[in-house]
Design a protein around this motif. Structure first.
Motif, PDB file in Angstrom:
ATOM      1  N   CYS A  33      43.949  71.428  34.021  1.00 49.89           N
ATOM      2  CA  CYS A  33      43.471  70.187  33.391  1.00 49.89           C
ATOM      3  C   CYS A  33      44.921  69.456  32.987  1.00 49.89           C
ATOM      4  CB  CYS A  33      43.185  70.706  31.821  1.00 49.89           C
ATOM      5  SG  CYS A  33      42.515  69.354  30.796  1.00 49.89           S
ATOM      6  N   VAL A  34      44.594  67.957  33.040  1.00 52.68           N
ATOM      7  CA  VAL A  34      45.616  67.069  32.704  1.00 52.68           C
ATOM      8  C   VAL A  34      45.360  66.742  31.211  1.00 52.68           C
ATOM      9  CG1 VAL A  34      46.870  65.023  32.998  1.00 52.68           C
ATOM     10  CG2 VAL A  34      45.866  66.331  35.090  1.00 52.68           C
ATOM     11  N   CYS A  35      46.297  67.253  30.420  1.00 50.21           N
ATOM     12  CA  CYS A  35      46.134  66.667  28.769  1.00 50.21           C
ATOM     13  C   CYS A  35      47.067  65.589  28.522  1.00 50.21           C
ATOM     14  CB  CYS A  35      46.491  68.052  28.118  1.00 50.21           C
ATOM     15  SG  CYS A  35      46.228  67.796  26.269  1.00 50.21           S
ATOM     16  N   GLY A  36      46.479  64.752  27.903  1.00 51.39           N
ATOM     17  CA  GLY A  36      47.381  63.590  27.452  1.00 51.39           C
ATOM     18  C   GLY A  36      47.638  63.896  25.965  1.00 51.39           C
ATOM     19  N   ALA A 144      61.103  65.657  40.872  1.00 43.00           N
ATOM     20  CA  ALA A 144      61.265  66.537  42.105  1.00 43.00           C
ATOM     21  C   ALA A 144      61.937  67.738  41.756  1.00 43.00           C
ATOM     22  CB  ALA A 144      62.240  65.866  43.049  1.00 43.00           C
ATOM     23  N   THR A 145      62.788  67.822  40.659  1.00 40.01           N
ATOM     24  CA  THR A 145      63.467  69.041  40.284  1.00 40.01           C
ATOM     25  C   THR A 145      62.255  69.926  39.399  1.00 40.01           C
ATOM     26  OG1 THR A 145      65.212  67.523  39.829  1.00 40.01           O
ATOM     27  CG2 THR A 145      65.385  70.041  38.916  1.00 40.01           C
ATOM     28  N   ALA A 146      61.358  69.205  38.880  1.00 36.88           N
ATOM     29  CA  ALA A 146      60.487  69.923  37.881  1.00 36.88           C
ATOM     30  C   ALA A 146      59.331  70.634  38.982  1.00 36.88           C
ATOM     31  CB  ALA A 146      59.766  69.020  36.911  1.00 36.88           C
ATOM     32  N   LEU A 147      59.045  69.856  40.187  1.00 38.98           N
ATOM     33  CA  LEU A 147      57.972  70.461  40.910  1.00 38.98           C
ATOM     34  C   LEU A 147      58.548  71.608  41.928  1.00 38.98           C
ATOM     35  CD1 LEU A 147      55.969  67.186  41.500  1.00 38.98           C
ATOM     36  CD2 LEU A 147      55.412  69.041  39.912  1.00 38.98           C
ATOM     37  N   SER A 148      59.841  71.577  42.148  1.00 42.53           N
ATOM     38  CA  SER A 148      60.354  72.272  43.542  1.00 42.53           C
ATOM     39  C   SER A 148      60.543  73.836  43.079  1.00 42.53           C
ATOM     40  CB  SER A 148      61.644  71.620  43.606  1.00 42.53           C
ATOM     41  OG  SER A 148      61.714  70.280  44.445  1.00 42.53           O
ATOM     42  N   HIS A 149      60.064  74.198  42.002  1.00 42.04           N
ATOM     43  CA  HIS A 149      60.197  75.516  41.879  1.00 42.04           C
ATOM     44  C   HIS A 149      58.891  76.416  41.603  1.00 42.04           C
ATOM     45  CE1 HIS A 149      60.552  74.211  37.567  1.00 42.04           C
ATOM     46  NE2 HIS A 149      59.925  75.259  37.158  1.00 42.04           N
ATOM     47  N   HIS A 150      57.771  75.726  42.189  1.00 38.03           N
ATOM     48  CA  HIS A 150      56.468  76.125  42.123  1.00 38.03           C
ATOM     49  C   HIS A 150      55.926  76.361  40.797  1.00 38.03           C
ATOM     50  CE1 HIS A 150      56.685  75.956  46.438  1.00 38.03           C
ATOM     51  NE2 HIS A 150      57.814  76.899  46.313  1.00 38.03           N
ATOM     52  N   ARG A 168      55.319  53.475  37.623  1.00 37.58           N
ATOM     53  CA  ARG A 168      54.464  54.359  37.046  1.00 37.58           C
ATOM     54  C   ARG A 168      53.105  54.752  37.663  1.00 37.58           C
ATOM     55  NH1 ARG A 168      53.854  50.417  31.991  1.00 37.58           N
ATOM     56  NH2 ARG A 168      51.462  50.989  32.033  1.00 37.58           N
ATOM     57  N   SER A 169      52.753  53.794  38.508  1.00 35.33           N
ATOM     58  CA  SER A 169      51.485  54.089  39.348  1.00 35.33           C
ATOM     59  C   SER A 169      51.891  55.262  40.247  1.00 35.33           C
ATOM     60  CB  SER A 169      51.020  52.597  39.913  1.00 35.33           C
ATOM     61  OG  SER A 169      50.077  53.009  41.109  1.00 35.33           O
ATOM     62  N   GLU A 170      53.005  55.007  41.014  1.00 27.23           N
ATOM     63  CA  GLU A 170      53.394  56.034  41.784  1.00 27.23           C
ATOM     64  C   GLU A 170      53.512  57.473  41.426  1.00 27.23           C
ATOM     65  OE1 GLU A 170      56.390  53.645  44.667  1.00 27.23           O
ATOM     66  OE2 GLU A 170      57.380  55.034  43.491  1.00 27.23           O
ATOM     67  N   MET A 171      53.797  57.318  40.123  1.00 26.45           N
ATOM     68  CA  MET A 171      54.152  58.990  39.398  1.00 26.45           C
ATOM     69  C   MET A 171      52.916  59.425  38.923  1.00 26.45           C
ATOM     70  SD  MET A 171      57.593  58.180  37.016  1.00 26.45           S
ATOM     71  CE  MET A 171      57.392  59.538  36.373  1.00 26.45           C
ATOM     72  N   GLN A 173      50.484  59.032  40.694  1.00 23.98           N
ATOM     73  CA  GLN A 173      49.802  59.476  41.932  1.00 23.98           C
ATOM     74  C   GLN A 173      50.155  61.105  42.152  1.00 23.98           C
ATOM     75  OE1 GLN A 173      47.192  58.429  43.595  1.00 23.98           O
ATOM     76  NE2 GLN A 173      47.580  60.082  45.290  1.00 23.98           N
ATOM     77  N   ILE A 174      51.731  60.919  42.058  1.00 28.83           N
ATOM     78  CA  ILE A 174      52.213  62.347  42.261  1.00 28.83           C
ATOM     79  C   ILE A 174      51.429  63.372  41.275  1.00 28.83           C
ATOM     80  CG2 ILE A 174      54.491  63.629  41.931  1.00 28.83           C
ATOM     81  CD1 ILE A 174      55.689  60.831  42.347  1.00 28.83           C
ATOM     82  N   PHE A 175      51.228  62.963  40.139  1.00 21.42           N
ATOM     83  CA  PHE A 175      50.719  63.886  39.004  1.00 21.42           C
ATOM     84  C   PHE A 175      49.365  64.308  39.799  1.00 21.42           C
ATOM     85  CE2 PHE A 175      53.003  61.458  35.519  1.00 21.42           C
ATOM     86  CZ  PHE A 175      54.554  62.254  36.122  1.00 21.42           C
ATOM     87  N   ARG A 176      48.622  63.423  40.012  1.00 27.86           N
ATOM     88  CA  ARG A 176      47.086  63.499  40.477  1.00 27.86           C
ATOM     89  C   ARG A 176      47.147  64.770  41.591  1.00 27.86           C
ATOM     90  NH1 ARG A 176      46.379  57.915  40.579  1.00 27.86           N
ATOM     91  NH2 ARG A 176      45.460  57.422  38.703  1.00 27.86           N
ATOM     92  N   GLU A 177      48.283  64.351  42.476  1.00 23.12           N
ATOM     93  CA  GLU A 177      48.398  65.447  43.640  1.00 23.12           C
ATOM     94  C   GLU A 177      48.784  66.588  43.173  1.00 23.12           C
ATOM     95  OE1 GLU A 177      51.095  63.939  46.578  1.00 23.12           O
ATOM     96  OE2 GLU A 177      50.011  62.002  46.632  1.00 23.12           O
ATOM     97  N   TYR A 178      49.601  66.794  42.258  1.00 27.73           N
ATOM     98  CA  TYR A 178      49.963  68.033  41.674  1.00 27.73           C
ATOM     99  C   TYR A 178      48.660  69.068  41.107  1.00 27.73           C
ATOM    100  CZ  TYR A 178      52.411  71.365  38.263  1.00 27.73           C
ATOM    101  OH  TYR A 178      52.442  72.345  37.703  1.00 27.73           O
ATOM    102  N   VAL A 179      47.841  68.290  40.389  1.00 20.76           N
ATOM    103  CA  VAL A 179      46.715  69.005  39.816  1.00 20.76           C
ATOM    104  C   VAL A 179      45.622  69.228  40.835  1.00 20.76           C
ATOM    105  CG1 VAL A 179      46.766  68.537  37.099  1.00 20.76           C
ATOM    106  CG2 VAL A 179      46.065  66.671  38.668  1.00 20.76           C
ATOM    107  N   VAL A 180      45.680  68.498  41.656  1.00 22.55           N
ATOM    108  CA  VAL A 180      44.686  68.507  42.828  1.00 22.55           C
ATOM    109  C   VAL A 180      44.981  69.848  43.636  1.00 22.55           C
ATOM    110  CG1 VAL A 180      43.798  68.085  44.968  1.00 22.55           C
ATOM    111  CG2 VAL A 180      43.883  66.449  43.456  1.00 22.55           C
ATOM    112  N   GLU A 181      46.148  70.340  43.784  1.00 23.01           N
ATOM    113  CA  GLU A 181      46.501  71.719  44.548  1.00 23.01           C
ATOM    114  C   GLU A 181      46.485  72.747  43.309  1.00 23.01           C
ATOM    115  OE1 GLU A 181      50.418  71.444  46.208  1.00 23.01           O
ATOM    116  OE2 GLU A 181      50.005  69.350  47.329  1.00 23.01           O
ATOM    117  N   GLU A 182      45.770  73.646  43.888  1.00 26.58           N
ATOM    118  CA  GLU A 182      45.616  75.043  42.939  1.00 26.58           C
ATOM    119  C   GLU A 182      45.167  74.598  41.644  1.00 26.58           C
ATOM    120  OE1 GLU A 182      49.309  77.400  43.488  1.00 26.58           O
ATOM    121  OE2 GLU A 182      49.401  76.198  45.389  1.00 26.58           O
ATOM    122  N   ASP A 183      45.524  75.560  40.649  1.00 26.35           N
ATOM    123  CA  ASP A 183      45.128  75.566  39.376  1.00 26.35           C
ATOM    124  C   ASP A 183      46.381  74.978  38.489  1.00 26.35           C
ATOM    125  OD1 ASP A 183      42.522  75.802  39.583  1.00 26.35           O
ATOM    126  OD2 ASP A 183      42.664  77.848  39.078  1.00 26.35           O
TER     127      ASP A 183
END
Lengths: 290, 254
Positions: A33-36, A144-150, A168-171, A173-183
């Motif tokens: 889930c993405v929780c705001g 990049a640092t936060a995402l690089s340790h799986h 902001r829009s680019e970021m 998009q990155i978050f969307r990709e992050y939540v699409v992959e796995e759980d």
């Protein structure tokens, strides 16, 4: 049917600073889930996040991450969490290469290749000192640092504040990709509600150290409504549904918790769909902090 | 923990120009001093006071020739002082906040800072040792065994300084570099005065020969090197425990 697994679970968190108090903060964020995490400046978002990360000791309550209590286990649990703060945190004299060397000696599952891939994708120079980076670049470096340790959980504290709309829009998009992959799960603290409206599955409103509202974003947006009517028509609205009423010389605007019921009971009234920002403002006004 | 220590080493790298300047300066001054003792003004001064034929002059002569050893000890001071820079760098970058998200406990975080500080000091001492070795080959002024005794003693003193410095940085905030760097010196000098108040009283109020008393004290201190070193280790342990306590408590404040 699989039981919904909570990645974050806060139960009755209390932290008293004298002039500010987190008052029995409780909410949970399910996996995937993405929780705001919404609230105005000084509402208690950062304090809650720091308690979650065990960097601040709480007075009362319990924190569970990935189903386990953080007490005595935060060191291990944090291996699985990526954190992005509003400030970069890295020293100006460090380069991308240096950060890679530092991080691979901190995180067990640090993926060097993935880190440099992100650096390349975000167009971040590897050999340049990060002191010369723009705010957008600094944020990207943190991501990049936060995402690089799986990490399976990404906690972000105001990552998009102060950034231009394109970055902001680019970021997002990155978050969307992050939540699409796995759980993967994201807790995104922000006061920029438009960003959360685009990406969040659920929202938690905090104000003055208290949780005002939490739940799935679509349900909140669908149930709430803003009634625009004349002053004397306000009386026709059932008070149990009213969150806050704003009466001016031109008429009245009332935030209600059940749009459909109001519409059924008073079909002549104009009931509009609110934005997250509207909901946040009305709830804050109700609590007398605006 | 290793990652944090590497980060501190990058801070040392940032100061590289300063360290090179210190090492080169100390080397040049030492060479000049050695040459001056042999052929220059210092040599002539020493000859003059030796002709006075009294014990005091002899002791001053020996002491003066040992000054070159003191020059070499400036190097570890410069390296140890860099610890304040690390605290300041962390503060400027808001690194503490980022570090709170790392899977590293407070104890390990604090331990990393101590290990970095000790490593800096040891690096400085090693360079100092190499320099004095080179100088001892050039002159008979430096007796290497004696220098080693001074070095162990000085290592102890500088580790006591380090242990006070780090704990103060955690208590009053690493961003106050001036205070954090100076207070340990004041504390140590005051402690020294309290322990050896008779000597200081003699030096300051009884018109004692300051230079002579200084060299005599230095002579005595070198024979206490092991004791001072053991005291410094105890100070480090105590300082670490206090730093962990302070850091854990500070975690609960806004």
């Amino acid at each position: 049917m699989d039981e919904e697994k909570n990645v974050i679970e806060l139960k009755g968190i209390v932290k008293d600073y004298g002039d500010f108090r987190l008052d029995k903060v409780s909410f949970s964020v399910p996996q995937g889930c993405v929780c705001g995490f919404i609230g105005q400046n000084g509402a208690g978002k950062t304090t809650t996040i720091q308690i979650m990360l065990d960097s601040i000791k709480r007075d009362e309550g319990e924190v569970f991450l990935f189903g386990e209590s953080i007490d005595g286990k935060s060191e291990i649990l944090k291996q699985d969490i990526g954190v992005v703060f509003d400030e970069m945190g890295f020293h100006d004299f460090l380069t991308g290469k240096d950060i890679n060397i530092i991080m691979k000696n901190i995180y067990r599952d640090w993926d060097e290749e993935l880190f440099f891939d992100y650096m390349k994708r975000f167009s971040l120079p590897i050999k340049k000192k990060c002191g010369s980076f723009s705010r957008g670049m600094r944020m990207k470096l943190q991501i990049a640092t936060a995402l690089s340790h799986h990490a399976n959980l990404l906690i972000m504290d105001e990552p998009t504040s102060g950034l231009d709309p394109i970055v902001r829009s680019e970021m997002l998009q990155i978050f969307r990709e992050y939540v699409v992959e796995e759980d993967h799960t994201i807790l995104l603290s922000s006061h920029i509600t438009s960003d959360l409206e685009k990406i969040a599955d659920m929202v938690v409103f905090i104000n003055g150290g208290k949780i005002l509202l939490s739940g799935y974003k679509d349900e909140i947006l669908q149930s709430h409504g803003i009634v625009k009517c004349k002053k004397d028509e306000v009386k026709t609205i059932d008070s149990e549904y009213i969150v806050y009423r704003e009466i001016s010389s031109f008429g009245a605007e009332v935030l209600v918790t059940d749009r459909s019921k109001i519409h059924k009971k008073c079909p002549d009234l104009l009931v509009e769909a609110p934005s997250l920002e509207d909901i946040m403002i009305y709830y804050v006004k109700k609590n007398g902090r605006l | 923990m290793k990652g944090l220590m590497i980060k501190d080493m990058f801070s040392l790298r940032k100061q590289m120009r300063f360290f090179i300047f210190v090492v080169v300066s100390v080397f040049v001054i030492s060479i000049m001093f050695v040459l001056s003792v042999k052929f220059g003004n210092v040599g002539r001064f020493l000859e003059k006071i030796q002709t006075d034929e009294n014990a005091v002059s002899e002791k001053i002569t020996i002491g003066l020739t040992k000054l070159v050893m003191l020059f070499c000890l400036f190097i570890p001071i410069a390296f140890t002082g860099n610890v304040t820079e690390i605290f300041l760098d962390d503060y400027n970058a808001s690194f503490e906040k980022l570090m709170s998200a790392f899977p590293i406990s407070v104890r390990k975080r604090v331990a990393a800072r101590y290990i970095s500080g000790i490593s800096f000091t040891l690096t400085g001492l090693c360079i100092s040792l190499i320099l004095s070795l080179v100088l001892s080959l050039l002159t008979t002024i430096i007796n290497f065994d004696e220098y080693m005794r001074y070095l162990i003693c000085f290592t102890g003193v500088i580790l006591i300084y380090l242990s006070i410095l780090i704990v103060l940085a955690y208590i009053i905030g690493g961003e106050k570099t001036g205070l954090v760097g100076t207070l340990p010196v004041i504390i140590m000098v005051l402690t020294g005065i309290l322990i050896k108040y008779k000597t200081f009283y003699k030096m300051l109020f009884l018109n004692g020969d300051i230079l002579l008393i200084f060299f005599q004290t230095a002579e005595k201190i070198q024979h206490m090197s092991v004791t001072i070193f053991v005291i410094s280790l105890l100070c480090l342990i105590l300082s670490y425990i206090l730093s962990v306590f302070v850091t854990e408590r500070k975690g609960g404040t806004i």
